[in-house]
Design an enzyme around this catalytic site. Structure first.
Site, short mmCIF file in Angstrom:
data_model
loop_
_atom_site.label_atom_id
_atom_site.label_comp_id
_atom_site.label_asym_id
_atom_site.label_seq_id
_atom_site.Cartn_x
_atom_site.Cartn_y
_atom_site.Cartn_z
N LYS A 130 -25.30 -29.62 -35.47
CA LYS A 130 -25.52 -28.88 -34.22
C LYS A 130 -27.02 -28.74 -33.92
O LYS A 130 -27.85 -29.19 -34.68
CB LYS A 130 -24.84 -27.51 -34.30
CG LYS A 130 -23.41 -27.57 -34.81
CD LYS A 130 -22.48 -28.45 -33.99
CE LYS A 130 -21.06 -28.21 -34.39
NZ LYS A 130 -20.11 -29.24 -34.47
C1 LIG Z 1 -18.65 -28.43 -34.98
C2 LIG Z 1 -17.60 -27.93 -34.11
C3 LIG Z 1 -16.73 -26.91 -34.51
C4 LIG Z 1 -16.71 -26.36 -35.91
O1 LIG Z 1 -17.87 -25.68 -36.28
P1 LIG Z 1 -18.01 -25.17 -37.80
O2 LIG Z 1 -19.22 -24.31 -37.80
O3 LIG Z 1 -18.18 -26.40 -38.64
O4 LIG Z 1 -16.77 -24.43 -38.14
C5 LIG Z 1 -15.81 -26.44 -33.60
N1 LIG Z 1 -15.73 -26.94 -32.36
C6 LIG Z 1 -16.52 -27.93 -31.94
C7 LIG Z 1 -16.40 -28.44 -30.54
C8 LIG Z 1 -17.47 -28.48 -32.80
O5 LIG Z 1 -18.24 -29.49 -32.38
#
Ligand SMILES: *Cc1c(COP(=O)(O)O)cnc(C)c1O
Length: 380
Positions: A181
């Site tokens: 992210k």
């Molecule tokens: C990465 C992601 C998640 C999950 O995030 P985590 O912190 O790994 O639980 C959920 N939804 C979307 C759209 C993502 O890209």
């Protein structure tokens, strides 16, 4: 050359902040988490933020805090990471998949409206790759039907639409700090809301259902007995992570600026390349480009093109998958692949290109050359 799809961006500031957190003696959820929550609430323009150990757990406790459970339905776009649907499934509610729009990769508000039944309690629009979904349309439908809007803002730190930050459109929004992210704490998540009761319930649910947090007990001299009236979880973020998150937050604006310039360069250079559609950015959107995702024409074999680029050292990925096609969901709910045709097509034809702040112009040119060569070979 060897170019990864993504790379976390840290400086000495994160290293020093973490050492200070170690030295403070607070290594689990404590004052740094509280500070990170306050800073994140300010960024998002909401009253409360509740940190968690992932976006998925933040979404889980948001749904529970709103009373979503067995017998309920929650509408989720199919073209998303599986975690969006999983968070619904954990509560015992049923995720109902709807389709997305081919240009924005985000929820199709009309298809969302068609999936609503008497059991629908919530909708979870996903700000896919950082682009805030058409929230005006989603909110209009949700309001008319009296259902909650919970934003999956995993990819959308710093993202805005019409001047409003992601997470501030619905009753709540959840962010991720996974290394893929925009900013990262290794693992981590954040729930934002302006609903006091929701924030309070989520704080209790993330920490074993305890009515009083460790930090509050510590400040009150230690002997405060918490009540345990609900079934809670250990979904806490640590102060070690939050100390990193605070320094990552300082960098957010700069990091997004670089990501946007790299994305713009890709889009400029891809104009006129036959078979490639660059990502669309609506006029009122501030897109932080958590990922840069193109769509390839149906005549092109995305996986073959990806393999050819990989062989030359360039990592690419599927944009994301279509959750209604995954083994667990298609089997459990007997879903046809044609349930969400746009999501299906995007799962087959989208491709994420390398994008991270340290990516150089030379590397970008190499990615572009490898992509164009692979497309040419694929046509022959
Ligand atoms: C990465 C992601 C998640 C999950 O995030 P985590 O912190 O790994 O639980 C959920 N939804 C979307 C759209 C993502 O890209």
């Amino acid at each position: 050359m060897k170019i990864p799809i993504s790379k976390p961006y840290f400086t000495d500031e994160e290293h020093r902040a973490m050492l200070r957190a170690f030295a403070s003696g607070w290594v689990s959820q404590g004052p740094r988490v509280q500070e990170f929550e306050a800073a994140f609430a300010k960024l998002a323009g909401v009253k409360y933020a509740v940190a968690a150990n992932s976006c998925t757990s933040a979404m889980h406790i948001t749904l529970l805090a709103l009373g979503v459970g067995p017998g309920d339905e929650v509408v989720v776009p199919s073209y998303t990471f599986v975690a969006t649907a999983n968070a619904v499934e954990y509560t015992g509610a049923r995720p109902v998949f709807c389709d997305v729009l081919p240009d924005s990769y985000t929820i199709d508000p009309e298809d969302f409206a068609r999936r609503i039944t008497a059991s629908t309690r919530a909708v979870m629009p996903v700000h896919q790759f950082g682009l805030v979904a058409d929230m005006d349309a989603v909110r209009t439908v949700a309001k008319k039907k009296g259902i909650f809007v919970i934003e999956d803002a995993a990819c959308a730190a710093g993202a805005r639409r019409g001047g409003t930050h992601a997470g501030a459109f619905g009753i709540a929004g959840c962010f991720s700090f996974h290394p893929r992210k925009i900013i990262t704490t290794g693992e981590g998540g954040m729930l934002v809301t302006s609903d006091e009761q929701l924030a309070e319930r989520a704080r209790v649910l993330r920490s074993h259902g305890a009515s009083v947090s460790d930090l509050e007990r510590h400040r009150d001299g230690g002997f405060v007995l918490p009540a345990y009236d609900v079934l809670g979880f250990n979904y806490r973020m640590t102060d070690l992570q939050a100390s990193v998150g605070l320094r990552q937050l300082d960098k957010l604006e700069r990091v997004i600026d670089v990501r946007r310039r790299r994305a713009e360069y890709y889009t400029e250079r891809l104009a006129g390349v036959p078979g490639v559609t660059p990502p669309a950015v609506p006029d009122d959107a501030f897109h932080p480009f958590q990922s840069y995702v193109i769509t390839l024409d149906d005549t092109l074999d995305r996986d073959a093109i990806g393999a050819a680029m990989e062989a030359r050292g360039v990592a690419t990925r599927q944009g994301t998958h279509a959750v209604h096609l995954t083994g667990y969901y298609s089997a459990k709910y007997g879903l046809s692949p044609d349930e969400c045709p746009v999501a299906r097509r995007l799962s087959e034809q989208t491709m994420a290109l390398p994008l991270f702040p340290q990516l150089s112009r030379i590397e970008q040119n190499y990615v572009l050359q490898c992509l164009k060569d692979a497309i040419k070979d694929n046509r022959n």
